[in-house]
Design a protein around this motif. Structure first.
Motif, PDB file in Angstrom:
ATOM      1  N   UNK A   1       1.062  -1.267  -0.116  1.00  0.00           N
ATOM      2  CA  UNK A   1      -0.270  -0.023  -0.057  1.00  0.00           C
ATOM      3  C   UNK A   1       1.190   1.033   0.135  1.00  0.00           C
ATOM      4  N   UNK A   2       0.439   2.001  -0.840  1.00  0.00           N
ATOM      5  CA  UNK A   2       1.722   3.416  -0.481  1.00  0.00           C
ATOM      6  C   UNK A   2       1.544   4.499   0.221  1.00  0.00           C
ATOM      7  N   UNK A   3       2.506   4.890   1.080  1.00  0.00           N
ATOM      8  CA  UNK A   3       2.373   5.984   1.885  1.00  0.00           C
ATOM      9  C   UNK A   3       1.216   6.836   2.038  1.00  0.00           C
ATOM     10  N   UNK A   4       0.261   7.420   2.991  1.00  0.00           N
ATOM     11  CA  UNK A   4      -1.013   8.396   2.745  1.00  0.00           C
ATOM     12  C   UNK A   4      -0.240   8.915   4.158  1.00  0.00           C
ATOM     13  N   UNK A   5      -0.186  10.150   4.382  1.00  0.00           N
ATOM     14  CA  UNK A   5       0.282  10.957   5.504  1.00  0.00           C
ATOM     15  C   UNK A   5      -1.092  11.680   5.053  1.00  0.00           C
ATOM     16  N   UNK A   6      -1.482  12.578   6.330  1.00  0.00           N
ATOM     17  CA  UNK A   6      -2.422  13.835   6.501  1.00  0.00           C
ATOM     18  C   UNK A   6      -2.086  14.493   7.823  1.00  0.00           C
ATOM     19  N   UNK A   7      -1.699  15.791   7.140  1.00  0.00           N
ATOM     20  CA  UNK A   7      -0.989  16.384   8.414  1.00  0.00           C
ATOM     21  C   UNK A   7      -1.418  17.919   8.238  1.00  0.00           C
ATOM     22  N   UNK A   8      -2.078  18.075   9.480  1.00  0.00           N
ATOM     23  CA  UNK A   8      -2.879  19.627   9.623  1.00  0.00           C
ATOM     24  C   UNK A   8      -2.662  20.265  11.015  1.00  0.00           C
ATOM     25  N   UNK A   9      -1.976  21.401  11.004  1.00  0.00           N
ATOM     26  CA  UNK A   9      -1.926  22.220  11.849  1.00  0.00           C
ATOM     27  C   UNK A   9      -2.311  22.708  12.264  1.00  0.00           C
ATOM     28  N   UNK A  10      -3.658  23.485  13.598  1.00  0.00           N
ATOM     29  CA  UNK A  10      -4.456  25.259  14.107  1.00  0.00           C
ATOM     30  C   UNK A  10      -3.798  25.341  14.752  1.00  0.00           C
ATOM     31  N   UNK A  11      -4.507  26.146  15.253  1.00  0.00           N
ATOM     32  CA  UNK A  11      -4.665  27.148  16.369  1.00  0.00           C
ATOM     33  C   UNK A  11      -6.084  26.447  16.768  1.00  0.00           C
ATOM     34  N   UNK A  12      -6.187  26.275  17.823  1.00  0.00           N
ATOM     35  CA  UNK A  12      -7.627  25.580  18.480  1.00  0.00           C
ATOM     36  C   UNK A  12      -7.798  26.285  20.261  1.00  0.00           C
ATOM     37  N   UNK A  13      -8.955  26.015  20.586  1.00  0.00           N
ATOM     38  CA  UNK A  13      -9.098  26.379  21.468  1.00  0.00           C
ATOM     39  C   UNK A  13      -9.064  25.704  23.019  1.00  0.00           C
ATOM     40  N   UNK A  14      -8.865  25.541  23.574  1.00  0.00           N
ATOM     41  CA  UNK A  14      -8.154  23.742  24.680  1.00  0.00           C
ATOM     42  C   UNK A  14     -10.080  23.015  24.804  1.00  0.00           C
ATOM     43  N   UNK A  15     -10.804  24.045  24.389  1.00  0.00           N
ATOM     44  CA  UNK A  15     -12.368  23.265  24.765  1.00  0.00           C
ATOM     45  C   UNK A  15     -11.890  22.532  22.819  1.00  0.00           C
ATOM     46  N   UNK A  16     -12.027  22.937  22.018  1.00  0.00           N
ATOM     47  CA  UNK A  16     -11.947  22.044  20.509  1.00  0.00           C
ATOM     48  C   UNK A  16     -10.849  21.469  20.650  1.00  0.00           C
ATOM     49  N   UNK A  17      -9.626  21.398  21.242  1.00  0.00           N
ATOM     50  CA  UNK A  17      -9.117  20.233  20.919  1.00  0.00           C
ATOM     51  C   UNK A  17      -9.839  18.862  22.463  1.00  0.00           C
TER      52      UNK A  17
END
Length: 102
Positions: free
Chosen positions: A1-17
């Motif tokens: 299977x080919x490599x798959x990578x999903x990577x996201x960075x975002x600023x979230x509130x403590x509650x969202x995390x």
């Protein structure tokens, strides 16, 4: 299977995390299929009954980083052949008791 990578960075509130972590925990607890997504991308993955868990906490001055990693192999036979180190235990050291003369 080919490599798959999903990577996201975002600023979230403590509650969202907290909400995202709770959703992940509920998905893991309810079955082996977990759908993860971020920014419009999503993937459904199958998680085996046993996984490797890694927690890293790093404090550097005024910056704190917590990393949680969950690892497994699609082939459970390969996973069982790997030897994982025993879990670390907190060791409580106490001072020797002073004896009283009678």
């Amino acid at each position: 299977m080919p490599k798959l990578e999903i990577k996201r960075k975002s600023q979230l509130s403590r509650q969202e995390v907290a909400d995202r972590l709770i959703a992940l925990g509920q998905a893991l607890a309810s079955g082996s299929e977990v759908e993860l997504g971020s920014g419009g991308d999503s993937i459904e993955i199958s998680v085996p009954e046993q996984v490797r868990w890694e927690l890293e906490i790093e404090v550097d001055g005024n910056e704190v980083e917590i990393e949680i990693e969950i690892h497994w192999r699609d082939d459970p036979q390969e996973e069982s052949e790997e030897k994982s180190p025993p879990p670390t235990k907190a060791v409580r050291r106490s001072r020797p008791r002073k004896s009283t003369a009678k």
